[in-house]
Design a protein around this motif. Structure first.
Motif, PDB file in Angstrom:
ATOM      1  N   ALA A 314     -24.662  -5.922   5.641  1.00  0.00           N
ATOM      2  CA  ALA A 314     -25.292  -5.398   4.417  1.00  0.00           C
ATOM      3  C   ALA A 314     -26.521  -6.222   4.045  1.00  0.00           C
ATOM      4  N   ALA A 315     -26.422  -7.557   4.173  1.00  0.00           N
ATOM      5  CA  ALA A 315     -27.541  -8.432   3.762  1.00  0.00           C
ATOM      6  C   ALA A 315     -28.773  -8.213   4.629  1.00  0.00           C
ATOM      7  N   GLN A 316     -28.564  -7.714   5.851  1.00  0.00           N
ATOM      8  CA  GLN A 316     -29.714  -7.499   6.736  1.00  0.00           C
ATOM      9  C   GLN A 316     -30.021  -6.004   6.907  1.00  0.00           C
ATOM     10  N   GLY A 317     -29.670  -5.238   5.873  1.00  0.00           N
ATOM     11  CA  GLY A 317     -30.111  -3.838   5.796  1.00  0.00           C
ATOM     12  C   GLY A 317     -29.249  -2.838   6.521  1.00  0.00           C
ATOM     13  N   GLY A 318     -28.119  -3.263   7.081  1.00  0.00           N
ATOM     14  CA  GLY A 318     -27.286  -2.353   7.878  1.00  0.00           C
ATOM     15  C   GLY A 318     -26.227  -1.653   7.047  1.00  0.00           C
ATOM     16  N   ASP A 319     -25.631  -0.619   7.653  1.00  0.00           N
ATOM     17  CA  ASP A 319     -24.571   0.133   6.979  1.00  0.00           C
ATOM     18  C   ASP A 319     -23.225  -0.545   7.267  1.00  0.00           C
ATOM     19  N   ALA A 320     -22.718  -1.274   6.261  1.00  0.00           N
ATOM     20  CA  ALA A 320     -21.506  -2.085   6.452  1.00  0.00           C
ATOM     21  C   ALA A 320     -20.235  -1.244   6.531  1.00  0.00           C
ATOM     22  N   SER A 321     -20.330   0.052   6.171  1.00  0.00           N
ATOM     23  CA  SER A 321     -19.110   0.875   6.227  1.00  0.00           C
ATOM     24  C   SER A 321     -18.600   0.984   7.671  1.00  0.00           C
ATOM     25  N   TYR A 322     -19.505   0.811   8.648  1.00  0.00           N
ATOM     26  CA  TYR A 322     -19.117   0.882  10.061  1.00  0.00           C
ATOM     27  C   TYR A 322     -18.120  -0.211  10.427  1.00  0.00           C
ATOM     28  N   VAL A 323     -18.170  -1.336   9.693  1.00  0.00           N
ATOM     29  CA  VAL A 323     -17.249  -2.448   9.997  1.00  0.00           C
ATOM     30  C   VAL A 323     -15.805  -2.000   9.739  1.00  0.00           C
ATOM     31  N   PHE A 324     -15.649  -1.129   8.743  1.00  0.00           N
ATOM     32  CA  PHE A 324     -14.293  -0.716   8.354  1.00  0.00           C
ATOM     33  C   PHE A 324     -13.905   0.641   8.950  1.00  0.00           C
ATOM     34  N   ASP A 325     -14.861   1.314   9.586  1.00  0.00           N
ATOM     35  CA  ASP A 325     -14.562   2.595  10.216  1.00  0.00           C
ATOM     36  C   ASP A 325     -15.370   2.689  11.507  1.00  0.00           C
ATOM     37  N   THR A 326     -14.798   2.142  12.567  1.00  0.00           N
ATOM     38  CA  THR A 326     -15.569   2.041  13.820  1.00  0.00           C
ATOM     39  C   THR A 326     -15.746   3.405  14.500  1.00  0.00           C
ATOM     40  N   ASP A 327     -15.027   4.434  14.036  1.00  0.00           N
ATOM     41  CA  ASP A 327     -15.238   5.779  14.598  1.00  0.00           C
ATOM     42  C   ASP A 327     -16.637   6.294  14.274  1.00  0.00           C
ATOM     43  N   ARG A 328     -17.289   5.645  13.320  1.00  0.00           N
ATOM     44  CA  ARG A 328     -18.630   6.101  12.934  1.00  0.00           C
ATOM     45  C   ARG A 328     -19.689   5.741  13.979  1.00  0.00           C
TER      46      ARG A 328
END
Ligand code: URA
Length: 447
Positions: A314-328
């Motif tokens: 998140a701090a480097q502009g990325g979508d952190a939701s992928y960390v918790f849902d790797t199917d994305r």
């Protein structure tokens, strides 16, 4: 001073003084010494070598040829980790968040992959929006606030090395131990951390095929690091077969996230824990290896390391939701099983072949300009020592192009060796080289 005289001096096996090395590097970087003279020098070094004093002088001159990051604005002992490169090596993606979650600032400079080995930046860019182009202020602010930042190397970091490395690359002078050690360490020292832990790979997929060569390189780098006043240690790790099961950018990110969820492959976790133990003990955050390992395991079990990865993304502009849902993460269109041609135990998997197969699928670069396909790769269902039945899948190839996929299936099959006898288990950690000896001489703790 004349470059001709310095080439002659090295050619006849004499020591170059620190002053001569300083002049040579400065004059080469500013274009006064032409490539043909510098290539004669690097070839003379290949035959005659550099001693400890010369290697340290060369490293420090290359370090000082550009910007040196001042990390004094970050509280605590700043740690960095470097790998000499391997196949399936996603160690930084798991290790850096664990260390940061345990309170040690990770101020890490990373590179992109080239050839059969992957790079941390390419993997992190699988998170949509993630950037490693951080300004100095942002880099320091992130390490101060969340204890972790991973940036790409700035253009002006050790420019002398950049020029010299490109020259060595086309003059068959890359594989000289002191030149490799000074090249890697000039960049690590310019990156400004207080503590450097090196993962020196050995085996078919590594730069240093033989363990002895890897140890000698590690000792040289540890000597340079300690000589330059940094806490430095190296761990020699196996790269005879790919690390973990996943090879390819998104697949490796998912495997690293699995590791932070407590589901990492055993060989991968061994490397993560060995490097992490070194960082934590050198930083004074753990009493010994057992204590360090317990802390890291707890950090994973509590979900703190995974949370730290999400903060980094998140701090480097990325979508952190992928960390918790790797199917994305984007998946490749074609999935092909690579089946064993016979019953038997896997005797070995040529790491370089798997790395090259991944590159040919589009997961790596042949040249610096190539674009990366994050979704393609290879998942190794069976590793050395596993039993497989004829027709049973040993690996899966993920491709987006049917022709490339077929070629990769053949190459992956060729990389596997099957046989009737169960091979001995592979020790992942071959040796640990510590730079703590008073004499400055690295101590080898053979395993
Ligand atoms: N990596 C580097 O940065 N330099 C070398 O010389 C070899 C590998």
């Amino acid at each position: 001073m004349r470059m001709y005289d310095l080439i002659e001096k090295k050619k006849t096996g004499n020591e170059l003084s620190a002053e001569e090395i300083r002049w040579m590097i400065a004059s080469y970087t500013n274009g006064e010494i032409p490539d043909y003279q510098m290539s004669a020098m690097t070839m003379a070094i290949c035959f005659r070598g550099l001693n400890e004093k010369e290697t340290l002088a060369l490293t420090l001159e290359m370090r000082d040829s550009g910007d040196c990051l001042d990390l004094s604005g970050i509280e605590g002992i700043k740690a960095d980790k470097h790998s000499t490169g391997g196949v399936g090596d996603k160690t930084s993606l798991a290790l850096a968040p664990i260390i940061a979650a345990l309170g040690i600032p990770m101020a890490k400079m990373s590179g992109r992959g080239l050839g059969h080995t992957g790079g941390t930046i390419d993997k992190l860019e699988c998170f949509p929006g993630f950037t490693t182009s951080l300004g100095r202020e942002e880099f320091i602010r992130n390490v101060n606030t969340i204890k972790i930042a991973i940036a790409g190397q700035t253009a002006n970091l050790a420019p002398a090395d950049k020029k010299l490395y490109a020259l060595r690359d086309v003059t068959a002078t890359v594989d000289q131990k002191s030149l490799i050690a000074s090249s890697i360490m000039s960049k690590k020292l310019a990156s400004g951390s207080d503590l450097i832990v090196l993962d020196v790979k050995t085996g078919s997929g590594a730069f240093m095929k033989e363990r002895k060569e890897a140890e000698a390189l590690a000792e040289e780098m540890v000597r340079i690091g300690t000589g330059a006043g940094r806490k430095t240690a190296a761990v020699i790790t196996d790269m005879d077969q790919p690390l973990g099961n996943a090879v390819g950018n998104s697949l490796e990110v998912i495997e690293a996230i699995d590791a932070l969820s407590g589901k990492g492959p055993a060989d991968f976790m061994e490397v993560v824990y060995a490097l992490g133990s070194k960082i934590l003990t050198l930083a004074g955050a753990a009493e010994n290896e057992a204590d360090a390992r317990q802390k890291m395991e707890e950090c994973i079990a509590l979900g703190a390391a995974k949370q730290k990865l999400a903060e980094l993304v998140a701090a480097q502009g990325g979508d952190a939701s992928y960390v918790f849902d790797t199917d994305r993460f984007e998946r490749a269109a074609i999935r092909t099983e690579v089946c064993a041609p016979q019953d038997g135990y896997v005797q070995g998997i040529e790491a370089k072949e798997i790395g090259t197969a991944c590159m040919m699928l589009g997961g790596g670069r042949r040249t610096k300009e190539d674009a990366i396909d994050p979704a393609v790769g290879i998942y190794l269902l069976k590793k050395k020592g596993d039993f497989v039945k004829k027709g049973e899948p040993a690996a899966i190839v993920y491709a987006n192009d049917p022709k490339k996929g077929d070629a990769a299936v053949r190459q992956v099959l060729n990389a596997y060796r099957f046989g009737v006898k169960k091979p001995d288990p592979v020790p992942m950690i071959k040796a640990v080289i510590d730079g703590v000896a008073k004499s400055g001489a690295p101590q080898r703790i053979g395993l």
